[in-house]
Design an enzyme around this catalytic site. Structure first.
Site, mmCIF file in Angstrom:
data_model
loop_
_atom_site.group_PDB
_atom_site.id
_atom_site.type_symbol
_atom_site.label_atom_id
_atom_site.label_comp_id
_atom_site.label_asym_id
_atom_site.label_seq_id
_atom_site.Cartn_x
_atom_site.Cartn_y
_atom_site.Cartn_z
ATOM 1 N N HIS A 198 -6.090 -0.876 6.416
ATOM 2 C CA HIS A 198 -6.124 -1.729 7.598
ATOM 3 C C HIS A 198 -7.518 -1.876 8.210
ATOM 4 O O HIS A 198 -8.005 -2.982 8.431
ATOM 5 C CB HIS A 198 -5.174 -1.176 8.661
ATOM 6 C CG HIS A 198 -3.755 -1.099 8.208
ATOM 7 N ND1 HIS A 198 -3.167 -2.045 7.401
ATOM 8 C CD2 HIS A 198 -2.791 -0.185 8.451
ATOM 9 C CE1 HIS A 198 -1.910 -1.716 7.180
ATOM 10 N NE2 HIS A 198 -1.656 -0.587 7.799
ATOM 11 N N HIS B 30 0.217 -6.022 5.896
ATOM 12 C CA HIS B 30 0.896 -6.820 6.919
ATOM 13 C C HIS B 30 0.012 -7.071 8.134
ATOM 14 O O HIS B 30 0.280 -7.980 8.917
ATOM 15 C CB HIS B 30 2.206 -6.153 7.346
ATOM 16 C CG HIS B 30 2.027 -4.897 8.139
ATOM 17 N ND1 HIS B 30 1.856 -3.664 7.562
ATOM 18 C CD2 HIS B 30 1.987 -4.691 9.480
ATOM 19 C CE1 HIS B 30 1.719 -2.753 8.506
ATOM 20 N NE2 HIS B 30 1.797 -3.340 9.684
ATOM 21 N N LYS C 129 0.846 -1.185 0.000
ATOM 22 C CA LYS C 129 0.000 0.000 0.000
ATOM 23 C C LYS C 129 0.888 1.245 0.000
ATOM 24 O O LYS C 129 2.071 1.149 0.377
ATOM 25 C CB LYS C 129 -0.922 -0.021 1.222
ATOM 26 C CG LYS C 129 -0.269 0.334 2.554
ATOM 27 C CD LYS C 129 -1.311 0.440 3.636
ATOM 28 C CE LYS C 129 -0.714 0.891 4.947
ATOM 29 N NZ LYS C 129 -0.298 2.294 4.976
ATOM 30 N N GLU D 56 -1.461 4.353 17.512
ATOM 31 C CA GLU D 56 -0.012 4.367 17.375
ATOM 32 C C GLU D 56 0.566 5.407 18.331
ATOM 33 O O GLU D 56 0.099 6.548 18.372
ATOM 34 C CB GLU D 56 0.386 4.694 15.941
ATOM 35 C CG GLU D 56 -0.085 3.667 14.923
ATOM 36 C CD GLU D 56 0.395 4.000 13.528
ATOM 37 O OE1 GLU D 56 1.523 3.592 13.188
ATOM 38 O OE2 GLU D 56 -0.323 4.684 12.802
#
Length: 522
Positions: free
Chosen positions: A256, A194, A164, A232
């Protein structure tokens, strides 16, 4: 069969192949891809007939390329490092300097691969990994197609993995897919995310469909709402230039978070074969109701972090003070959305999504809150309200599943308290070293596309967020920055749920006491 189904049984090695990495001099190769190959080698999942060919503009030979990787590998894999495993892998690593836009270099690539095939007995099977900017995807695949390196026969296969972002809006995603399809069939293209290499993401299907007590509850009759959080603790670091173009919405939601939602909410597939699973995910994304321009104002929140303090007590700068970021930037580093679906299973159930940089912890989870039980039978007791039951799927860190429910507090009076049942993967299966790429690379080598995105999935994701991007572009934010680094995001994110009589689940990290005006429930 995916590696996810064979992790703790004796999985066979992948089929013979050469993995060709465009952009092999970059961080992704050193920090993720080569460590993933190392873990596959240690587990006996790489074939004996395997080679990796790194391609980049650096002037390197095979040995100097191997030495560069060795310098960072031991740090990347930590205590799992073994000199014996590295020696087995090292001999299969090769390097070639290439100008990715020079036609003649692709002729030389053909010759190099022919020699590697002869030396390593890789049977002409090629896995091309494009660890390069998306602007080069079409250029590279055009040149690979022109020299015949994407042509498959009955005796060999050719596959391409791309990272991506898959476009930056719907139109660019359609254009990118068309460019890729000019030289390959859809079955040859593996769009990697991932996050889908995480055990808990893969286990969503197993948890739902292999346990008879879960699926009957997995619907609007029993579930009140769903929260998906990807938090995050880091800032944009050295990615300021990229982030100014992307922002949190483009960077995280179509990729995601919507994929997590798809696995969570899809109908049972006929099998775990790739086509069946991907079709159900696409149906789920089709059922999501895109926000109208008016709804964007009430169903979405954007934020940008100011200076603040991390959980470790470190003072950090505001986003606007990051390298390569406009001092008056209007780019969002936080997004929260409320989405709903128009289908039988999920009608009326809101899905709340949030993601952001410089939040109070590094945490990814899916929280499913069930409807409250009736309290009428407790009317003559000290229990005036029952907390709703909640199921939490932890994706990172400490991958696992937690269930909270009511139980009687010991004593003569009828009082109900909330208790937790907690399953942690590490406790049951050990902490297997992983980057998140092992399963995905192994699956691609074996032709299993279950955990990779179909072209339709990419385009549907962009369709869902297009109206949000349009409104945000037309109405620049007036209050940026609007949350402190080290907090759980802007107060407006809490208001998004409060209007519905709900609250964000408080994530229990070492920073649980961080500044929080989001109305989180402990």
């Amino acid at each position: 069969m995916s590696l996810m189904q064979t992790e703790y049984t004796q999985a066979p090695p992948a089929t013979p192949n050469v993995m060709i990495i465009f952009g092999a001099g970059g961080d992704l190769t050193r920090r993720k891809l080569v460590p993933a190959l190392y873990h596959l080698c240690a587990a006996g999942l790489l074939p004996e007939s395997f080679a990796m060919l790194g391609l980049d503009r650096l002037e390197l030979g095979d040995e100097s390329f191997r030495d560069r990787l060795a310098d960072t590998l031991s740090e990347s894999v930590g205590s799992a490092y073994s000199a014996d495993v590295w020696e087995r892998l090292r001999g299969s690593l090769h390097y070639m300097r290439i100008d990715m836009l020079a036609d003649q270099d692709y002729e030389e690539l053909c010759e190099r691969l022919t020699r590697i095939d002869a030396e390593r007995a890789t049977e002409g099977n090629y896995l091309f990994y494009l660890a390069v900017p998306p602007s080069l995807f079409g250029e590279i695949t055009n040149r690979l197609g022109e020299v015949g390196l994407l042509h498959e026969s009955d005796s060999d296969w050719r596959r391409v993995i791309i990272e991506k972002p898959f476009g930056h809006d719907l139109d660019s995603a359609v254009t990118l897919n068309e460019a890729m399809h000019r030289n390959m069939d859809e079955e040859q293209i593996y769009r990697i995310d991932h996050y889908l290499g995480k055990e808990t993401v893969q286990n969503i299907m197993v948890f739902r469909f292999a346990n008879g007590f879960i699926e009957p509850l997995w619907n609007r009759h029993h579930i009140d709402h769903v929260q998906i959080t990807v938090a995050e603790s880091v800032g944009v670091e050295h990615r300021g230039a990229y982030y100014e173009e992307a922002g949190a919405l483009r960077d995280m939601i179509p990729n995601h978070l919507l994929v997590l939602l798809g696995f969570l909410a899809m109908e049972p597939p006929n099998s775990f074969e790739a086509q069946a699973v991907r079709e159900e995910i696409n149906k789920t994304l089709d059922a999501i109701i895109p926000l109208t321009h008016e709804q964007v104002l009430t169903h979405s929140v954007r934020g940008q972090y100011a200076a603040g303090t991390t959980a470790a007590g470190e003072a950090v700068n505001a986003y606007r003070d990051s390298p390569h970021v406009d001092p008056k930037s209007r780019t969002e580093t936080f997004v929260a959305l409320k989405l709903t679906m128009d289908n039988w299973r999920w009608a009326g159930v809101p899905f709340y999504l949030r993601t952001g940089k410089r939040l109070a912890g590094q945490y990814t989870e899916i929280a499913i809150q069930f409807k409250r039980a009736p309290t009428m039978m407790f009317k003559d007791t000290d229990t005036d309200q029952l907390e709703p039951d909640m199921l939490v799927l932890r994706i990172q860190p400490n991958e696992g599943i937690q269930m909270s429910f009511g139980a009687k507090i010991p004593g003569p009076q009828m009082q109900v308290g909330t208790v937790n049942m907690d399953f942690c993967y590490e406790d049951y299966f050990g902490n297997k070293p992983a980057t998140g790429y092992e399963t995905l690379i192994y699956d691609c080598m074996n032709g299993d596309a279950t955990l990779f995105k179909h072209a339709d999935t990419v385009e549907k994701g962009w369709e869902i967020v297009q109206s949000v991007m349009d409104v945000w572009q037309a109405l620049p934010p007036r209050d940026f920055p609007n949350y402190a680094a080290g907090s759980w995001g802007p107060c407006a994110a809490g208001e998004l749920l409060r209007r519905d009589g709900r609250r964000w689940r408080r994530i229990q990290t070492e920073a649980a006491t961080a500044t929080d005006c989001t109305g989180s429930r402990s």
